[in-house]
Design a protein around this motif. Structure first.
Motif, PDB file in Angstrom:
ATOM      1  N   ALA A 384      40.264  12.369  -3.134  1.00  0.00           N
ATOM      2  CA  ALA A 384      41.351  13.086  -3.394  1.00  0.00           C
ATOM      3  C   ALA A 384      41.950  13.401  -4.614  1.00  0.00           C
ATOM      4  CB  ALA A 384      42.664  12.330  -2.715  1.00  0.00           C
ATOM      5  N   ASP A 385      41.469  12.223  -5.430  1.00  0.00           N
ATOM      6  CA  ASP A 385      41.847  12.247  -7.206  1.00  0.00           C
ATOM      7  C   ASP A 385      40.950  13.522  -7.751  1.00  0.00           C
ATOM      8  OD1 ASP A 385      43.507  10.385  -7.486  1.00  0.00           O
ATOM      9  OD2 ASP A 385      41.968   8.965  -7.552  1.00  0.00           O
ATOM     10  N   ALA A 386      39.708  13.611  -7.190  1.00  0.00           N
ATOM     11  CA  ALA A 386      38.809  14.638  -7.759  1.00  0.00           C
ATOM     12  C   ALA A 386      39.425  16.151  -7.500  1.00  0.00           C
ATOM     13  CB  ALA A 386      37.422  14.625  -7.289  1.00  0.00           C
ATOM     14  N   VAL A 387      39.899  16.202  -5.949  1.00  0.00           N
ATOM     15  CA  VAL A 387      40.375  17.483  -5.636  1.00  0.00           C
ATOM     16  C   VAL A 387      41.663  17.680  -6.440  1.00  0.00           C
ATOM     17  CG1 VAL A 387      41.656  18.726  -3.785  1.00  0.00           C
ATOM     18  CG2 VAL A 387      39.399  17.304  -3.238  1.00  0.00           C
ATOM     19  N   PHE A 388      42.702  16.998  -6.546  1.00  0.00           N
ATOM     20  CA  PHE A 388      43.813  17.109  -7.151  1.00  0.00           C
ATOM     21  C   PHE A 388      43.552  17.272  -8.869  1.00  0.00           C
ATOM     22  CE2 PHE A 388      46.069  14.460  -3.938  1.00  0.00           C
ATOM     23  CZ  PHE A 388      46.523  15.425  -3.264  1.00  0.00           C
ATOM     24  N   LYS A 389      42.917  16.611  -9.380  1.00  0.00           N
ATOM     25  CA  LYS A 389      42.248  16.948 -10.719  1.00  0.00           C
ATOM     26  C   LYS A 389      41.874  18.219 -10.966  1.00  0.00           C
ATOM     27  CE  LYS A 389      39.559  15.390 -14.534  1.00  0.00           C
ATOM     28  NZ  LYS A 389      38.798  14.320 -15.035  1.00  0.00           N
ATOM     29  N   ALA A 390      40.811  18.657 -10.082  1.00  0.00           N
ATOM     30  CA  ALA A 390      40.375  20.057 -10.219  1.00  0.00           C
ATOM     31  C   ALA A 390      41.320  21.022  -9.998  1.00  0.00           C
ATOM     32  CB  ALA A 390      39.200  20.378  -9.016  1.00  0.00           C
ATOM     33  N   THR A 391      42.405  20.990  -9.150  1.00  0.00           N
ATOM     34  CA  THR A 391      43.405  21.911  -8.649  1.00  0.00           C
ATOM     35  C   THR A 391      44.247  22.155 -10.027  1.00  0.00           C
ATOM     36  OG1 THR A 391      43.203  21.517  -6.300  1.00  0.00           O
ATOM     37  CG2 THR A 391      45.179  22.186  -7.150  1.00  0.00           C
ATOM     38  N   GLU A 392      44.447  20.888 -10.568  1.00  0.00           N
ATOM     39  CA  GLU A 392      45.429  21.101 -11.786  1.00  0.00           C
ATOM     40  C   GLU A 392      44.703  21.607 -12.869  1.00  0.00           C
ATOM     41  OE1 GLU A 392      48.151  17.760 -14.340  1.00  0.00           O
ATOM     42  OE2 GLU A 392      46.921  17.143 -12.762  1.00  0.00           O
ATOM     43  N   MET A 422      36.897  28.127  -5.531  1.00  0.00           N
ATOM     44  CA  MET A 422      37.656  27.812  -6.738  1.00  0.00           C
ATOM     45  C   MET A 422      36.615  27.887  -7.743  1.00  0.00           C
ATOM     46  SD  MET A 422      40.753  27.806  -5.748  1.00  0.00           S
ATOM     47  CE  MET A 422      41.454  27.293  -7.318  1.00  0.00           C
ATOM     48  N   ILE A 423      35.443  27.377  -7.639  1.00  0.00           N
ATOM     49  CA  ILE A 423      34.439  27.660  -8.643  1.00  0.00           C
ATOM     50  C   ILE A 423      34.065  28.938  -9.030  1.00  0.00           C
ATOM     51  CG2 ILE A 423      31.857  27.117  -9.105  1.00  0.00           C
ATOM     52  CD1 ILE A 423      32.029  24.585  -7.603  1.00  0.00           C
ATOM     53  N   GLY A 424      34.071  29.879  -7.812  1.00  0.00           N
ATOM     54  CA  GLY A 424      33.842  31.392  -7.941  1.00  0.00           C
ATOM     55  C   GLY A 424      34.876  31.888  -8.948  1.00  0.00           C
ATOM     56  N   LYS A 425      36.092  31.714  -8.488  1.00  0.00           N
ATOM     57  CA  LYS A 425      37.350  32.271  -9.181  1.00  0.00           C
ATOM     58  C   LYS A 425      37.374  31.690 -10.745  1.00  0.00           C
ATOM     59  CE  LYS A 425      40.249  32.290  -5.139  1.00  0.00           C
ATOM     60  NZ  LYS A 425      41.366  32.031  -4.549  1.00  0.00           N
ATOM     61  N   ALA A 426      36.820  30.343 -10.998  1.00  0.00           N
ATOM     62  CA  ALA A 426      36.906  30.106 -12.277  1.00  0.00           C
ATOM     63  C   ALA A 426      35.716  30.854 -12.938  1.00  0.00           C
ATOM     64  CB  ALA A 426      36.469  28.539 -12.363  1.00  0.00           C
ATOM     65  N   PHE A 427      34.642  30.977 -12.508  1.00  0.00           N
ATOM     66  CA  PHE A 427      33.653  31.679 -13.231  1.00  0.00           C
ATOM     67  C   PHE A 427      34.081  33.200 -13.379  1.00  0.00           C
ATOM     68  CE2 PHE A 427      30.159  28.645 -11.731  1.00  0.00           C
ATOM     69  CZ  PHE A 427      29.706  28.605 -13.136  1.00  0.00           C
ATOM     70  N   TYR A 428      34.912  33.790 -12.318  1.00  0.00           N
ATOM     71  CA  TYR A 428      35.417  35.061 -12.593  1.00  0.00           C
ATOM     72  C   TYR A 428      36.391  35.065 -14.016  1.00  0.00           C
ATOM     73  CZ  TYR A 428      38.408  38.898 -12.017  1.00  0.00           C
ATOM     74  OH  TYR A 428      39.021  40.268 -12.236  1.00  0.00           O
ATOM     75  N   ARG A 429      37.282  33.965 -14.068  1.00  0.00           N
ATOM     76  CA  ARG A 429      37.872  34.079 -15.332  1.00  0.00           C
ATOM     77  C   ARG A 429      37.381  33.567 -16.592  1.00  0.00           C
ATOM     78  NH1 ARG A 429      43.102  35.526 -14.033  1.00  0.00           N
ATOM     79  NH2 ARG A 429      43.919  34.692 -12.139  1.00  0.00           N
ATOM     80  N   LEU A 430      36.255  33.173 -16.365  1.00  0.00           N
ATOM     81  CA  LEU A 430      35.184  32.955 -17.610  1.00  0.00           C
ATOM     82  C   LEU A 430      34.329  34.320 -17.744  1.00  0.00           C
ATOM     83  CD1 LEU A 430      34.054  29.379 -17.065  1.00  0.00           C
ATOM     84  CD2 LEU A 430      35.844  30.221 -18.673  1.00  0.00           C
ATOM     85  N   GLY A 431      34.550  35.213 -16.901  1.00  0.00           N
ATOM     86  CA  GLY A 431      33.667  36.497 -17.301  1.00  0.00           C
ATOM     87  C   GLY A 431      32.188  36.673 -16.711  1.00  0.00           C
ATOM     88  N   ASP A 432      31.721  35.471 -15.991  1.00  0.00           N
ATOM     89  CA  ASP A 432      30.509  35.307 -15.543  1.00  0.00           C
ATOM     90  C   ASP A 432      30.655  35.924 -14.066  1.00  0.00           C
ATOM     91  OD1 ASP A 432      28.033  34.634 -14.489  1.00  0.00           O
ATOM     92  OD2 ASP A 432      27.966  32.536 -15.438  1.00  0.00           O
ATOM     93  N   TYR A 433      30.618  37.050 -13.888  1.00  0.00           N
ATOM     94  CA  TYR A 433      30.814  37.719 -12.543  1.00  0.00           C
ATOM     95  C   TYR A 433      29.425  37.595 -11.343  1.00  0.00           C
ATOM     96  CZ  TYR A 433      34.119  39.887 -15.435  1.00  0.00           C
ATOM     97  OH  TYR A 433      35.308  40.319 -16.119  1.00  0.00           O
ATOM     98  N   SER A 434      28.610  37.468 -11.876  1.00  0.00           N
ATOM     99  CA  SER A 434      27.302  37.124 -10.994  1.00  0.00           C
ATOM    100  C   SER A 434      27.373  35.691 -10.520  1.00  0.00           C
ATOM    101  CB  SER A 434      26.122  37.201 -11.800  1.00  0.00           C
ATOM    102  OG  SER A 434      25.883  38.587 -12.200  1.00  0.00           O
TER     103      SER A 434
END
Length: 701
Positions: A384-392, A422-434
């Protein structure tokens, strides 16, 4: 000897204390050292179906608050409120409010107050809230709201307001209560369906907030208009759903839970105007309503949850308590379920008998069990700590760090599809669309994939514009050259019979009236071509379901099922031919069974012409462009229906009106045949079961 004894005793002490959880030594609880035994899970969607996915335990019980640990009686905790100064526990069975410090050491017990020299006591208090040194108690048994100072001195009492907005027969029973930063008091009153009652700081009534809209069943509304007044009263009444609890977040929005409505919106976030602004954007569109699924075996919906409490943390994550199943469901701000845990099996560690209330105390979660008269204290696990930390981290725009943390979550739970999304959305924000497309596809996140694909496509077009234009020109030239070659070659020699047969469906496609007339009277239709077209249609529909672009597919991740596709086309086709022949035989139709079969295959030609190219075209589209897929599929269906009309008109020599009537009666006949088949198989199953039972009876006698 004594020295050795002391050393041994000290060693035993160290062993015992090290065996206890670290958090349990800081609070006044009865320690629990075993690992949790309850089930924890999340929901996911794959191939259009919902599934339950097991997950690691997000919380572990570290102890229980009981009469024994408190030193005062705790029989039925009905509400919990946590402040910076301590914890307030309403006990409706003991008619009191217990105030403890944050380590659950009792500081004071409020059993009543003094009003003008008269001693007043609480009766079945069901709600409690403490704000700015004031204690607000929903004194349910006495039909009032009591406001006390932190020392227990009476400030004011709020009773039933004198207003025409309330029914004269209403018994004012406040059940849950919360207060905003401006001192407004929000109260849930039993039997009040107009919404949450709002009172100002001086106790005056301010009206209702957030009434749940009623979604009346149109069929029932129609019946009510047709029936008499007496009959109408016996039908279902349309009344709003009653709220069961309330919680204000740091921004002053009101979170509520209610008994399940038909539209399953039993969790709401209400703004100042009373509108529900809860974001319902969960991955896979899973309902934000607690339990939604029984098991993965039958994929059937679970009996609805009875949500009786809700609490919100500072990051917008909210927890809802389900008394029916004894579970806690945790959601993020978008409505994604992070995990569900708990149960109502009293033999399992961490389970609840009758869940009655819940509150957050820092990172700990306190859940009251009314049946057992206890409060279980949960602490987060590393998962749960990991999930909450990643979300934050994602919320704070720290996308690279959030990717790393979400990957850590996946090491705990590789089946957690939200982590991939969420990893996919983070990569999108970073500009790595592939990479964004890759992870969103793993999560079946069509919306996230579509955004990433759209950005990737725009970059690709801009970087390769001249190459794309040159390729289109070359392709067009090749097509023109091939068609010209075929045309010149056709002029030199006679066209083969097979080639003519295969070209004829295209003629029918453009000239349906002449085409179907010649099909019958000039015998230009061929059974083998019709059969070929039927199987091409099956292939086209199979490819459509499995190879349509992920962003616009209605069945993402669909695995090819040839048997299903065969049934999907062949069974309706056979039903149509049999039904139409049955109807047209009675209405002087001129078409033969062979003609109808051949025409049926030719009628399906638009599916092959449109759907096959559409499969390729769909892989270039985003969700915003899915309307083109819908439009082309609609054109294909309309074209098929029009061709069918032309075929029946020509084959049976009907007038247009008679053709339409025949088509309608054909559909009715298809339904009747289906009903008869279902009835036959049902009776056959009953008969075989009876004969089997009879045989066993005779065998054993």
């Amino acid at each position: 000897m004594k020295k050795g004894f002391v050393i041994a005793l000290f060693a035993v002490f160290l062993t015992v204390t090290s065996a206890l959880p670290a958090s349990a030594t800081n609070v006044n609880v009865k320690p629990v050292t075993e690992e949790p035994m309850y089930d924890s899970f999340t929901y996911t969607v794959a191939e259009g179906k919902k599934y339950i996915v097991d997950s690691p335990a997000p919380y572990r019980p570290i102890g229980k608050i009981t009469s024994e640990t408190l030193g005062v009686r705790l029989s039925f905790p009905s509400d919990i409120d946590v402040t910076a100064d301590g914890i307030y526990i309403a006990d409706k069975a003991e008619n009191c409010v217990i105030f403890t410090d944050l380590d659950f050491k009792v500081k004071k017990v409020f059993k009543g107050f003094t009003d003008n020299g008269n001693e007043e006591t609480f009766s079945e208090p069901q709600g409690v809230s403490a704000v700015d040194g004031k204690l607000y108690v929903a004194d349910s048994g006495n039909r009032r709201i009591v406001i006390l100072s932190e020392n227990g001195e009476l400030i004011s009492v709020i009773k039933r307001p004198d207003t025409a907005l309330l029914s004269d027969s209403l018994d004012f029973v406040p059940q849950k209560i919360d207060i905003d930063s401006d001192g407004r008091i929000y109260v849930i009153v039993k039997g009040v369906y107009e919404g949450i009652m709002e009172f100002y700081g001086d106790g005056s009534f301010g009206g209702f907030v957030g009434s749940i809209p009623v979604n009346a069943d149109p069929l029932t509304v129609l019946w009510k208009k047709l029936l008499s007044k007496e009959q109408s009263r016996k039908l279902e009444k349309f009344i709003p759903v009653e709220y069961t609890n309330i919680c204000l977040d740091k921004d002053g929005f009101i979170y509520t839970v209610s008994l399940t409505a038909k539209n399953r919106n039993n969790i709401r976030r209400i703004n100042a105007s009373g509108s529900d602004i809860l974001i319902r954007d969960s991955l896979g569109g899973i309902d934000i309503s607690g339990a939604v699924l029984c098991s993965n075996t039958d994929n059937s919906e679970e009996i609805a949850s009875e949500l009786i409490d809700i609490t919100v943390d500072e990051n917008g994550l909210y927890y809802v308590l389900d008394s029916r199943y004894g579970r806690i469901f945790t959601y993020d701000s978008r409505g994604n379920m992070l995990f569900a845990f708990g149960g109502n099996n009293n033999d399992q560690n961490g389970s609840l008998g009758t869940a009655s209330a819940m509150a957050l105390a820092g990172e700990k979660l306190c859940v009251a069990d009314g049946e057992n008269g206890s409060i279980t204290v949960f602490e987060r696990t590393d998962y749960a700590d990991a999930v909450f930390k990643a979300t934050e981290l994602y919320r704070e725009d720290k996308y690279a760090e959030s990717i790393e943390t979400w990957n850590a979550v996946l090491r705990y739970n590789g089946n957690f599809t939200l982590a991939y999304s969420m990893i996919g959305k983070a990569f999108y924000r970073l500009g790595d669309y592939s990479q964004a497309m890759k992870y969103c596809k793993k999560a079946s996140d069509q919306k996230g994939y579509s955004k990433a694909f759209g950005a990737w496509r725009d970059n690709f077009y801009s970087e390769n514009f001249f190459s794309i234009v040159a390729g289109i020109i070359i392709l067009a030239a090749l097509i023109f050259a091939v068609s010209l070659y075929i045309k010149r070659r056709g002029k030199k020699g006679a066209e083969s019979k097979t080639a003519a047969d295969l070209k004829y469906p295209f003629y029918v496609l453009i000239h349906p009236f002449d085409g179907f007339w010649d099909l019958k009277y000039e015998k230009r239709g061929r059974a083998y071509v019709s059969t070929l077209l039927i199987f091409i249609t099956i292939a086209a529909m199979t490819l459509e379901r499995s190879l349509t672009g992920f962003a616009v597919s209605s069945t993402p991740g669909y695995k090819v099922d040839i048997a299903y596709q065969l049934k999907l086309v062949l069974v309706p086709l056979a039903l149509f031919i049999v039904s139409n022949m049955s109807i047209t035989t009675l209405t002087d139709g001129k078409g033969s069974f062979k003609d109808l079969y051949i025409a049926s295959g030719y009628v399906l030609m638009p599916f092959a012409v449109i759907k096959l190219p559409l499969v390729l075209f769909s892989n270039l589209l985003t969700q915003n462009e899915a309307v083109y897929v819908t439009l082309l599929n609609a054109i294909a269906v309309i074209w098929v229906v029009f061709l069918l009309f032309c075929a029946l008109l020509s084959l049976h020599e009907y007038t247009p009106g008679k053709t339409v009537v025949t088509m309608i009666f054909t559909l009715v006949a298809m339904v009747i045949i289906c009903f008869i088949c279902v009835l036959f198989f049902s009776l056959f199953s009953e008969l075989t079961g009876f004969l089997y039972t009879l045989f066993r009876e005779m065998l054993y006698r």
